[in-house]
Design a protein around this motif. Structure first.
Motif, short mmCIF file in Angstrom:
data_model
loop_
_atom_site.label_atom_id
_atom_site.label_comp_id
_atom_site.label_asym_id
_atom_site.label_seq_id
_atom_site.Cartn_x
_atom_site.Cartn_y
_atom_site.Cartn_z
N SER A 2 -24.89 28.07 80.65
CA SER A 2 -25.79 27.01 80.82
C SER A 2 -26.62 27.39 81.81
CB SER A 2 -25.00 25.85 81.23
OG SER A 2 -24.21 25.30 80.09
N GLU A 20 -38.35 15.09 79.70
CA GLU A 20 -37.58 14.23 78.93
C GLU A 20 -37.14 14.59 77.88
OE1 GLU A 20 -39.43 9.51 77.83
OE2 GLU A 20 -40.47 11.42 77.20
N LEU A 22 -35.98 17.72 76.84
CA LEU A 22 -34.87 18.39 77.27
C LEU A 22 -33.74 17.66 77.74
CD1 LEU A 22 -36.56 21.62 79.25
CD2 LEU A 22 -35.64 21.55 76.85
N LEU A 23 -33.97 16.75 78.29
CA LEU A 23 -32.52 15.76 78.92
C LEU A 23 -32.07 14.69 77.85
CD1 LEU A 23 -34.37 14.70 82.29
CD2 LEU A 23 -32.23 16.08 81.91
N THR A 24 -33.03 14.49 76.74
CA THR A 24 -32.83 13.27 76.03
C THR A 24 -32.23 13.91 74.69
OG1 THR A 24 -35.03 13.03 75.07
CG2 THR A 24 -33.91 11.68 77.12
N ASP A 25 -32.87 15.14 74.19
CA ASP A 25 -32.44 15.72 72.79
C ASP A 25 -31.24 16.71 73.01
OD1 ASP A 25 -32.28 17.47 70.50
OD2 ASP A 25 -34.48 17.04 70.25
N PRO A 26 -30.24 16.38 72.23
CA PRO A 26 -28.94 17.18 72.36
C PRO A 26 -28.92 18.43 72.11
CG PRO A 26 -28.57 15.48 70.60
CD PRO A 26 -29.91 15.14 71.46
N SER A 29 -30.30 19.67 75.54
CA SER A 29 -29.69 19.30 76.97
C SER A 29 -28.51 20.10 76.96
CB SER A 29 -29.56 17.65 76.62
OG SER A 29 -28.60 17.36 75.75
N LYS A 30 -27.59 20.30 75.74
CA LYS A 30 -26.45 21.11 76.09
C LYS A 30 -26.53 22.56 76.38
CE LYS A 30 -26.54 22.62 71.18
NZ LYS A 30 -25.90 22.50 69.82
N VAL A 35 -31.10 20.15 85.42
CA VAL A 35 -32.49 20.15 85.15
C VAL A 35 -33.21 19.58 86.41
CG1 VAL A 35 -34.29 19.22 83.96
CG2 VAL A 35 -32.39 19.88 82.80
N SER A 205 -35.02 26.83 76.17
CA SER A 205 -33.56 26.63 75.83
C SER A 205 -32.83 28.04 74.88
CB SER A 205 -33.20 25.30 75.10
OG SER A 205 -34.06 25.52 73.74
#
Length: 335
Positions: A2, A20, A22-26, A29-30, A35, A205
């Motif tokens: 990570s 947004e 990166l924070l909301t799409d699993p 975000s994983k 962030v 990512s």
């Protein structure tokens, strides 16, 4: 592993949308432990929204490079998305951000540049051309043994944002015309901001033995929309999406400046950038598309121009004044 990511200029449209996503799409975000969002405006609605989504918000005070370097080190940032802010001092602030990135030894660096910058004339299009100097500063870290910042770099040259056409929502809605200073002969390929965010998210990512994924690391990625269009073709695409005829009107640079000035929230540097890009179009320097990278990185097709107008149909059909369709307020990404 990570990552601890920092995204600059999250009060702006590009930084906000990337963060947004990166924070909301699993799927993205994983891959991140944290962030952080660097901002020049701590009170901006974009910043507050990102904080509510879990971002660590970091106030950025230009002119304090040492303090900025310490902030990045304290956050253990190992990946950074460098986005030049919408600000009259964009160049100086970005120069400082790049230097702080080097001093903080951040190995994974993604710089958001501008397509067309390499074709801009330093005297006629200085706002566009300055991106080249900033790119050089980012890439020069590759041979600098005093920093890890050149270890895993990516440069994304983002094309003309299709959402900038929202600036002409009043004219399209009330007069059914699209007034642009791009002439009649040459073309350009507007790209949806959501597509830029998608590519940036995949890069940030992606993982490989050297940091970023091997298929991204070291890449100079040029992104445009999939439709090469003259002014009249953009107007036609708008009309098809909105359900009424839209005519293109070729206007002078002076008139274009007056139209843009009517948007009080449009920063002077952003207005200058748009006018310079339009001048590139008139010179015939934007008669190309670049979509292979988008296909390779995302595995999907970039958003068609007609679809962009459909996404924002309410902006062009709602009643109200010119601020209703302001580019800085509403931008979307495909799901």
């Amino acid at each position: 592993m990570s990552r601890n990511l920092c995204i600059t200029a999250v009060d702006g449209q590009t930084g906000h949308l990337i963060a947004e996503l990166l924070l909301t799409d699993p799927n993205f975000s994983k891959r991140f432990k944290s962030v952080a969002g660097l901002t020049l405006d701590i009170e901006h609605e974009h910043v507050q929204q990102l904080e509510s989504l879990g971002a660590v918000i970091v106030p950025h005070q230009p002119g304090r490079e040492r303090a900025l370097t310490k902030q990045l080190k304290d956050l253990n940032v190992d990946t950074i998305c460098l986005i030049p802010p919408t600000h009259p001092d964009k160049y100086d602030i970005t120069f400082e951000l790049i230097n702080a990135t080097k001093k903080a030894n951040i190995p994974n660096v993604c710089f958001i540049s501008a397509a067309g910058a390499d074709l801009a004339d330093a005297k006629k299009q200085p706002r566009l051309h300055e991106f080249i100097a900033l790119e050089h500063l980012v890439m020069a870290a590759k041979g600098d043994t005093s920093t890890k910042a050149g270890h895993s770099p990516v440069v994304i040259r983002a094309g003309f944002y299709a959402e900038n056409l929202l600036l002409y929502a009043t004219q399209i809605r009330e007069e059914h015309i699209l007034p642009l200073p791009v002439g009649d002969a040459h073309k350009f390929a507007p790209i949806a901001l959501g597509d830029i965010a998608q590519v940036a998210a995949h890069v940030l990512s992606g993982e490989g033995p050297q940091g970023f994924a091997d298929e991204h690391r070291g890449q100079l990625i040029v992104l445009t929309g999939p439709m090469l269009a003259a002014g009249n073709e953009i107007a036609t695409a708008a009309g098809k999406a909105l359900g009424f005829d839209v005519k293109y009107e070729d206007i002078s640079q002076a008139e274009a400046k007056r139209v843009l000035k009517s948007h009080s929230e449009l920063d002077s540097s952003e207005m200058e950038f748009l006018l310079e890009y339009y001048s590139l179009v008139r010179e015939g320097k934007t008669n190309y598309i670049s979509t292979h990278a988008f296909h390779d990185i995302t595995g999907t097709h970039p958003t068609e121009l007609e679809e962009v107008f459909k996404l924002y149909a309410a902006e062009f059909q709602a009643q109200g004044d010119g601020s209703d369709g302001h580019v800085s307020k509403r931008r979307k990404t495909k799901k």
